[in-house]
Design a protein around this motif. Structure first.
Motif, PDB file in Angstrom:
ATOM      1  N   ALA A  30       0.815  -1.216   0.000  1.00  0.00           N
ATOM      2  CA  ALA A  30       0.000   0.000   0.000  1.00  0.00           C
ATOM      3  C   ALA A  30       0.851   1.270   0.000  1.00  0.00           C
ATOM      4  O   ALA A  30       0.420   2.295  -0.521  1.00  0.00           O
ATOM      5  CB  ALA A  30      -0.948   0.000   1.196  1.00  0.00           C
ATOM      6  N   LEU A  31       2.057   1.205   0.556  1.00  0.00           N
ATOM      7  CA  LEU A  31       2.924   2.386   0.630  1.00  0.00           C
ATOM      8  C   LEU A  31       3.997   2.402  -0.457  1.00  0.00           C
ATOM      9  O   LEU A  31       4.954   3.167  -0.380  1.00  0.00           O
ATOM     10  CB  LEU A  31       3.576   2.487   2.014  1.00  0.00           C
ATOM     11  CG  LEU A  31       2.612   2.603   3.198  1.00  0.00           C
ATOM     12  CD1 LEU A  31       3.381   2.783   4.494  1.00  0.00           C
ATOM     13  CD2 LEU A  31       1.623   3.742   2.995  1.00  0.00           C
ATOM     14  N   CYS A  32       3.828   1.575  -1.477  1.00  0.00           N
ATOM     15  CA  CYS A  32       4.735   1.524  -2.641  1.00  0.00           C
ATOM     16  C   CYS A  32       6.154   1.078  -2.300  1.00  0.00           C
ATOM     17  O   CYS A  32       7.088   1.343  -3.046  1.00  0.00           O
ATOM     18  CB  CYS A  32       4.813   2.882  -3.347  1.00  0.00           C
ATOM     19  SG  CYS A  32       3.297   3.424  -4.131  1.00  0.00           S
ATOM     20  N   GLN A  33       6.339   0.391  -1.190  1.00  0.00           N
ATOM     21  CA  GLN A  33       7.666  -0.118  -0.847  1.00  0.00           C
ATOM     22  C   GLN A  33       7.949  -1.421  -1.582  1.00  0.00           C
ATOM     23  O   GLN A  33       9.099  -1.767  -1.793  1.00  0.00           O
ATOM     24  CB  GLN A  33       7.769  -0.290   0.677  1.00  0.00           C
ATOM     25  CG  GLN A  33       7.678   1.045   1.386  1.00  0.00           C
ATOM     26  CD  GLN A  33       7.398   0.905   2.867  1.00  0.00           C
ATOM     27  OE1 GLN A  33       6.764  -0.040   3.320  1.00  0.00           O
ATOM     28  NE2 GLN A  33       7.860   1.882   3.640  1.00  0.00           N
ATOM     29  N   ASP A  34       6.895  -2.134  -1.946  1.00  0.00           N
ATOM     30  CA  ASP A  34       6.980  -3.326  -2.789  1.00  0.00           C
ATOM     31  C   ASP A  34       5.962  -3.158  -3.900  1.00  0.00           C
ATOM     32  O   ASP A  34       5.009  -2.378  -3.763  1.00  0.00           O
ATOM     33  CB  ASP A  34       6.660  -4.606  -1.999  1.00  0.00           C
ATOM     34  CG  ASP A  34       7.784  -5.026  -1.077  1.00  0.00           C
ATOM     35  OD1 ASP A  34       8.960  -4.774  -1.412  1.00  0.00           O
ATOM     36  OD2 ASP A  34       7.496  -5.606  -0.022  1.00  0.00           O
ATOM     37  N   SER A  35       6.140  -3.888  -4.996  1.00  0.00           N
ATOM     38  CA  SER A  35       5.253  -3.750  -6.139  1.00  0.00           C
ATOM     39  C   SER A  35       5.018  -5.107  -6.797  1.00  0.00           C
ATOM     40  O   SER A  35       5.967  -5.726  -7.279  1.00  0.00           O
ATOM     41  CB  SER A  35       5.874  -2.790  -7.156  1.00  0.00           C
ATOM     42  OG  SER A  35       5.245  -2.901  -8.402  1.00  0.00           O
ATOM     43  N   SER A 103      -8.233  13.134   7.437  1.00  0.00           N
ATOM     44  CA  SER A 103      -7.153  13.808   8.191  1.00  0.00           C
ATOM     45  C   SER A 103      -6.319  12.822   8.996  1.00  0.00           C
ATOM     46  O   SER A 103      -5.091  12.905   9.003  1.00  0.00           O
ATOM     47  CB  SER A 103      -7.738  14.864   9.138  1.00  0.00           C
ATOM     48  OG  SER A 103      -8.418  15.838   8.412  1.00  0.00           O
ATOM     49  N   THR A 104      -6.978  11.901   9.671  1.00  0.00           N
ATOM     50  CA  THR A 104      -6.279  10.897  10.468  1.00  0.00           C
ATOM     51  C   THR A 104      -5.418  10.008   9.570  1.00  0.00           C
ATOM     52  O   THR A 104      -4.257   9.725   9.883  1.00  0.00           O
ATOM     53  CB  THR A 104      -7.290  10.035  11.247  1.00  0.00           C
ATOM     54  OG1 THR A 104      -8.068  10.891  12.087  1.00  0.00           O
ATOM     55  CG2 THR A 104      -6.602   8.973  12.079  1.00  0.00           C
ATOM     56  N   THR A 105      -5.989   9.595   8.437  1.00  0.00           N
ATOM     57  CA  THR A 105      -5.260   8.733   7.508  1.00  0.00           C
ATOM     58  C   THR A 105      -4.071   9.474   6.903  1.00  0.00           C
ATOM     59  O   THR A 105      -2.972   8.919   6.805  1.00  0.00           O
ATOM     60  CB  THR A 105      -6.202   8.217   6.400  1.00  0.00           C
ATOM     61  OG1 THR A 105      -7.308   7.559   7.022  1.00  0.00           O
ATOM     62  CG2 THR A 105      -5.487   7.254   5.475  1.00  0.00           C
ATOM     63  N   ARG A 106      -4.265  10.726   6.531  1.00  0.00           N
ATOM     64  CA  ARG A 106      -3.163  11.513   5.952  1.00  0.00           C
ATOM     65  C   ARG A 106      -2.004  11.628   6.944  1.00  0.00           C
ATOM     66  O   ARG A 106      -0.850  11.403   6.583  1.00  0.00           O
ATOM     67  CB  ARG A 106      -3.660  12.890   5.537  1.00  0.00           C
ATOM     68  CG  ARG A 106      -2.571  13.734   4.911  1.00  0.00           C
ATOM     69  CD  ARG A 106      -3.063  15.066   4.437  1.00  0.00           C
ATOM     70  NE  ARG A 106      -1.949  15.815   3.872  1.00  0.00           N
ATOM     71  CZ  ARG A 106      -2.060  17.025   3.390  1.00  0.00           C
ATOM     72  NH1 ARG A 106      -3.236  17.641   3.357  1.00  0.00           N
ATOM     73  NH2 ARG A 106      -0.997  17.642   2.911  1.00  0.00           N
ATOM     74  N   ALA A 107      -2.315  11.947   8.185  1.00  0.00           N
ATOM     75  CA  ALA A 107      -1.266  12.072   9.204  1.00  0.00           C
ATOM     76  C   ALA A 107      -0.531  10.747   9.408  1.00  0.00           C
ATOM     77  O   ALA A 107       0.699  10.718   9.508  1.00  0.00           O
ATOM     78  CB  ALA A 107      -1.874  12.556  10.522  1.00  0.00           C
ATOM     79  N   ALA A 108      -1.268   9.640   9.448  1.00  0.00           N
ATOM     80  CA  ALA A 108      -0.648   8.325   9.645  1.00  0.00           C
ATOM     81  C   ALA A 108       0.237   7.955   8.458  1.00  0.00           C
ATOM     82  O   ALA A 108       1.338   7.425   8.639  1.00  0.00           O
ATOM     83  CB  ALA A 108      -1.724   7.258   9.856  1.00  0.00           C
ATOM     84  N   LEU A 109      -0.227   8.243   7.244  1.00  0.00           N
ATOM     85  CA  LEU A 109       0.570   7.937   6.049  1.00  0.00           C
ATOM     86  C   LEU A 109       1.836   8.776   5.993  1.00  0.00           C
ATOM     87  O   LEU A 109       2.913   8.264   5.680  1.00  0.00           O
ATOM     88  CB  LEU A 109      -0.261   8.180   4.785  1.00  0.00           C
ATOM     89  CG  LEU A 109      -0.622   6.947   3.989  1.00  0.00           C
ATOM     90  CD1 LEU A 109      -1.308   5.920   4.824  1.00  0.00           C
ATOM     91  CD2 LEU A 109      -1.411   7.313   2.776  1.00  0.00           C
ATOM     92  N   GLU A 110       1.709  10.058   6.267  1.00  0.00           N
ATOM     93  CA  GLU A 110       2.883  10.937   6.241  1.00  0.00           C
ATOM     94  C   GLU A 110       3.911  10.502   7.283  1.00  0.00           C
ATOM     95  O   GLU A 110       5.116  10.517   7.014  1.00  0.00           O
ATOM     96  CB  GLU A 110       2.459  12.395   6.442  1.00  0.00           C
ATOM     97  CG  GLU A 110       1.729  12.941   5.236  1.00  0.00           C
ATOM     98  CD  GLU A 110       1.212  14.362   5.379  1.00  0.00           C
ATOM     99  OE1 GLU A 110       0.908  14.971   4.351  1.00  0.00           O
ATOM    100  OE2 GLU A 110       1.100  14.863   6.527  1.00  0.00           O
TER     101      GLU A 110
END
Length: 162
Positions: A30-35, A103-110
């Motif tokens: 989900a975070l593009c670390q693997d593809s 907002s919560t998801t954006r903060a967690a992703l960042e």
């Protein structure tokens, strides 16, 4: 009796962090670390291994475009409700719907990425942000633009048709 209650509470406190641990494989996708797109071309064995791992942890019902976790699953500390392992709408990639507002998801992703999501837009009833990680890898965040919205889509897109 009193000691039994305290012992039970101590066990719960010790176990709770383990329940909230992120699913490393799903988080990395989900975070593009693997593809899976890269693995399809360069490492079919790794793709098969991830597919086997994924099928043990998620279930598919009828003609749904998504799968659901068999047990509590988290990405960046956010509970996963659904996973779209190949595409959603016009995008090709790997994404998940989490039970958290935008907002919560954006903060967690960042926090998880260690970077700010740079390109954000509001329109057509949606909030969206994205961050290009590499060629054919863009972390994306989307949610309904409503104070009542309680779910957010996060994912890694390899291609997106506009």
């Amino acid at each position: 009796m009193k000691h039994t209650i305290f012992a039970a509470l101590a066990i719960c406190v010790a176990i709770l962090p383990a329940w909230a641990a992120d699913d490393a494989g799903v988080t990395r996708m989900a975070l593009c670390q693997d593809s899976w797109l890269d693995w399809q071309k360069s490492d079919p064995a790794k793709l098969k291994s991830f597919g086997d791992y994924f099928r043990t942890r998620f279930s598919h019902k009828d003609n749904d475009a998504f799968v659901v976790p068999n047990a509590a699953t988290f990405i960046a500390g956010l509970r996963v409700a659904q996973v779209f392992p190949e595409s959603v709408g016009m995008g090709v990639g790997f994404s998940a719907m989490v039970d958290a507002d935008f907002s919560t998801t954006r903060a967690a992703l960042e926090k998880a990425l260690g970077k700010k999501l740079g390109h954000c837009e509001r329109g057509d009833g949606m909030n969206a942000c994205d961050l290009a990680i590499a060629e054919k890898r863009t972390v994306t965040l989307m949610a309904e633009d409503s104070p009542k919205a309680r779910q957010t889509l996060i994912g890694c897109y390899y291609y997106y048709e506009k």
